[in-house]
Design a protein around this motif. Structure first.
Motif, PDB file in Angstrom:
ATOM      1  N   PRO A  88       0.749  -1.202  -0.045  1.00 54.71           N
ATOM      2  CA  PRO A  88       0.035  -0.094   0.069  1.00 54.71           C
ATOM      3  C   PRO A  88       0.841   1.301   0.138  1.00 54.71           C
ATOM      4  N   ALA A  89       2.284   1.038   0.371  1.00 50.80           N
ATOM      5  CA  ALA A  89       3.093   2.489   0.160  1.00 50.80           C
ATOM      6  C   ALA A  89       3.727   2.449  -0.993  1.00 50.80           C
ATOM      7  N   VAL A  93       7.792   7.130  -0.013  1.00 50.52           N
ATOM      8  CA  VAL A  93       9.070   6.814   0.603  1.00 50.52           C
ATOM      9  C   VAL A  93       9.237   5.635   1.385  1.00 50.52           C
ATOM     10  N   ASP A  94       7.938   5.106   1.811  1.00 46.50           N
ATOM     11  CA  ASP A  94       7.919   3.827   2.497  1.00 46.50           C
ATOM     12  C   ASP A  94       7.599   2.497   1.761  1.00 46.50           C
ATOM     13  N   GLU A  95       7.698   2.620   0.433  1.00 44.71           N
ATOM     14  CA  GLU A  95       7.650   1.608  -0.373  1.00 44.71           C
ATOM     15  C   GLU A  95       8.616   0.336  -0.177  1.00 44.71           C
ATOM     16  N   LYS A  96       8.267  -0.866  -0.475  1.00 44.71           N
ATOM     17  CA  LYS A  96       9.094  -2.198  -0.232  1.00 44.71           C
ATOM     18  C   LYS A  96       9.680  -2.212  -1.276  1.00 44.71           C
ATOM     19  N   GLU A  97      11.120  -2.178  -1.292  1.00 42.50           N
ATOM     20  CA  GLU A  97      12.016  -2.290  -2.458  1.00 42.50           C
ATOM     21  C   GLU A  97      12.885  -3.438  -2.218  1.00 42.50           C
ATOM     22  N   GLY A  98      12.622  -4.343  -1.123  1.00 43.24           N
ATOM     23  CA  GLY A  98      13.778  -5.480  -1.161  1.00 43.24           C
ATOM     24  C   GLY A  98      13.128  -6.482  -2.089  1.00 43.24           C
ATOM     25  N   TYR A  99      13.886  -7.354  -2.137  1.00 41.69           N
ATOM     26  CA  TYR A  99      13.749  -8.703  -3.197  1.00 41.69           C
ATOM     27  C   TYR A  99      14.675  -9.724  -2.718  1.00 41.69           C
ATOM     28  N   ALA A 114       8.300  -7.877  -1.853  1.00 43.92           N
ATOM     29  CA  ALA A 114       7.239  -7.422  -0.739  1.00 43.92           C
ATOM     30  C   ALA A 114       6.150  -6.571  -1.554  1.00 43.92           C
ATOM     31  N   GLY A 115       6.670  -6.070  -2.575  1.00 46.55           N
ATOM     32  CA  GLY A 115       5.759  -5.015  -3.497  1.00 46.55           C
ATOM     33  C   GLY A 115       6.248  -4.853  -4.940  1.00 46.55           C
ATOM     34  N   PRO A 116       5.727  -4.243  -5.579  1.00 49.08           N
ATOM     35  CA  PRO A 116       5.948  -3.909  -7.164  1.00 49.08           C
ATOM     36  C   PRO A 116       7.567  -3.256  -7.205  1.00 49.08           C
ATOM     37  N   ALA A 117       7.695  -2.308  -6.272  1.00 49.12           N
ATOM     38  CA  ALA A 117       9.226  -1.713  -6.562  1.00 49.12           C
ATOM     39  C   ALA A 117      10.324  -3.001  -6.225  1.00 49.12           C
ATOM     40  N   GLY A 118      10.108  -3.760  -5.524  1.00 53.39           N
ATOM     41  CA  GLY A 118      10.991  -5.080  -5.234  1.00 53.39           C
ATOM     42  C   GLY A 118      11.136  -5.815  -6.821  1.00 53.39           C
ATOM     43  N   VAL A 119      10.039  -6.052  -7.346  1.00 51.61           N
ATOM     44  CA  VAL A 119       9.965  -6.861  -8.449  1.00 51.61           C
ATOM     45  C   VAL A 119      10.643  -6.130  -9.599  1.00 51.61           C
ATOM     46  N   LEU A 120      10.497  -4.628  -9.724  1.00 45.62           N
ATOM     47  CA  LEU A 120      11.197  -3.805 -10.599  1.00 45.62           C
ATOM     48  C   LEU A 120      12.580  -3.969 -10.599  1.00 45.62           C
ATOM     49  N   HIS A 121      12.968  -3.809  -9.357  1.00 51.79           N
ATOM     50  CA  HIS A 121      14.528  -3.822  -8.967  1.00 51.79           C
ATOM     51  C   HIS A 121      15.108  -5.308  -9.454  1.00 51.79           C
ATOM     52  N   PRO A 148      16.653  -1.761   0.433  1.00 49.44           N
ATOM     53  CA  PRO A 148      17.591  -0.518   0.837  1.00 49.44           C
ATOM     54  C   PRO A 148      18.233  -0.545   2.349  1.00 49.44           C
ATOM     55  N   VAL A 149      19.410   0.126   2.460  1.00 47.77           N
ATOM     56  CA  VAL A 149      20.112   0.198   3.656  1.00 47.77           C
ATOM     57  C   VAL A 149      19.435   1.299   4.526  1.00 47.77           C
ATOM     58  N   LEU A 150      18.956   2.475   3.627  1.00 48.08           N
ATOM     59  CA  LEU A 150      18.730   3.621   4.408  1.00 48.08           C
ATOM     60  C   LEU A 150      17.327   3.846   3.893  1.00 48.08           C
ATOM     61  N   PRO A 151      16.504   4.434   4.744  1.00 48.36           N
ATOM     62  CA  PRO A 151      15.011   4.773   4.543  1.00 48.36           C
ATOM     63  C   PRO A 151      14.935   5.651   3.278  1.00 48.36           C
ATOM     64  N   GLY A 152      13.886   5.199   2.134  1.00 48.64           N
ATOM     65  CA  GLY A 152      13.591   6.148   1.256  1.00 48.64           C
ATOM     66  C   GLY A 152      14.485   5.440  -0.103  1.00 48.64           C
ATOM     67  N   GLY A 153      15.128   4.491   0.094  1.00 47.73           N
ATOM     68  CA  GLY A 153      15.650   3.705  -0.885  1.00 47.73           C
ATOM     69  C   GLY A 153      17.293   4.021  -0.892  1.00 47.73           C
ATOM     70  N   GLY A 154      17.709   4.720   0.105  1.00 43.13           N
ATOM     71  CA  GLY A 154      19.262   4.857  -0.212  1.00 43.13           C
ATOM     72  C   GLY A 154      20.032   3.578   0.079  1.00 43.13           C
ATOM     73  N   SER A 155      21.221   3.340  -0.471  1.00 43.47           N
ATOM     74  CA  SER A 155      22.197   2.056  -0.111  1.00 43.47           C
ATOM     75  C   SER A 155      23.590   2.746   0.171  1.00 43.47           C
TER      76      SER A 155
END
Length: 155
Positions: A88-89, A93-99, A114-121, A148-155
């Motif tokens: 839902p995020a 900035v709170d989207e789930k980018e992990g995969y 966990a979400g679409p952003a992770g699939v794209l990555h 992401p290591v940092l909140p908001g997708g930073g690494s």
């Protein structure tokens, strides 16, 4: 000063990978130095119906793979099994980018997010793993975990 800070922080976050991936995932494990052919292409199997956004991402992935590796030859395609959750995020900035991505399973490739952003990555990373050899396009046997290591997708 900022460049010095990045130089000091990046190696600790990058993990022990020698693969030229950008951005560098948190964890990359080469399971076997052998490769597997993707000359027959890659067929995507969604564990649940993808959203229109993910369908378009699938189309872009297939087109980019074709541009990179050429048209699929005769033979069975390798299956890419994709599992994704509802986020839902997404687009915040709170989207789930992990995969997690595994190309070492005997029955295909597994991408879980966990979400679409992770699939794209994960799809972007998978394209970076394709190697062109005289025998055609191949993938190494690797297991990757990233978020992401940092909140908001930073690494």
């Amino acid at each position: 000063m900022f460049g010095v800070l990045l130089a000091c922080v990046t190696p600790a976050m990058a993990g022990p990978s020698t693969l030229p991936l950008m951005p560098q995932p948190q964890s990359v494990t080469v399971m076997d130095p052998a490769t597997r052919s993707i000359a027959g292409g890659i067929r995507i199997d969604w564990t649940q119906a993808p959203s229109p956004l993910l369908r378009r991402a699938e189309q872009r992935f297939v087109a980019r793979l074709r541009n990179l590796a050429g048209r699929a030859a005769e033979g069975a395609p390798l299956t890419l099994h994709i599992t994704t959750g509802h986020d839902p995020a997404y687009l915040s900035v709170d989207e789930k980018e992990g995969y997690t991505l595994s190309t070492s399973a005997p029955d295909g490739i597994y991408l879980s997010a966990a979400g679409p952003a992770g699939v794209l990555h994960g799809l972007a990373t998978l394209l970076q793993l394709v190697e062109l050899t005289p025998q055609g396009a191949v993938l190494g046997h690797v297991d990757i975990q990233d978020s992401p290591v940092l909140p908001g997708g930073g690494s």
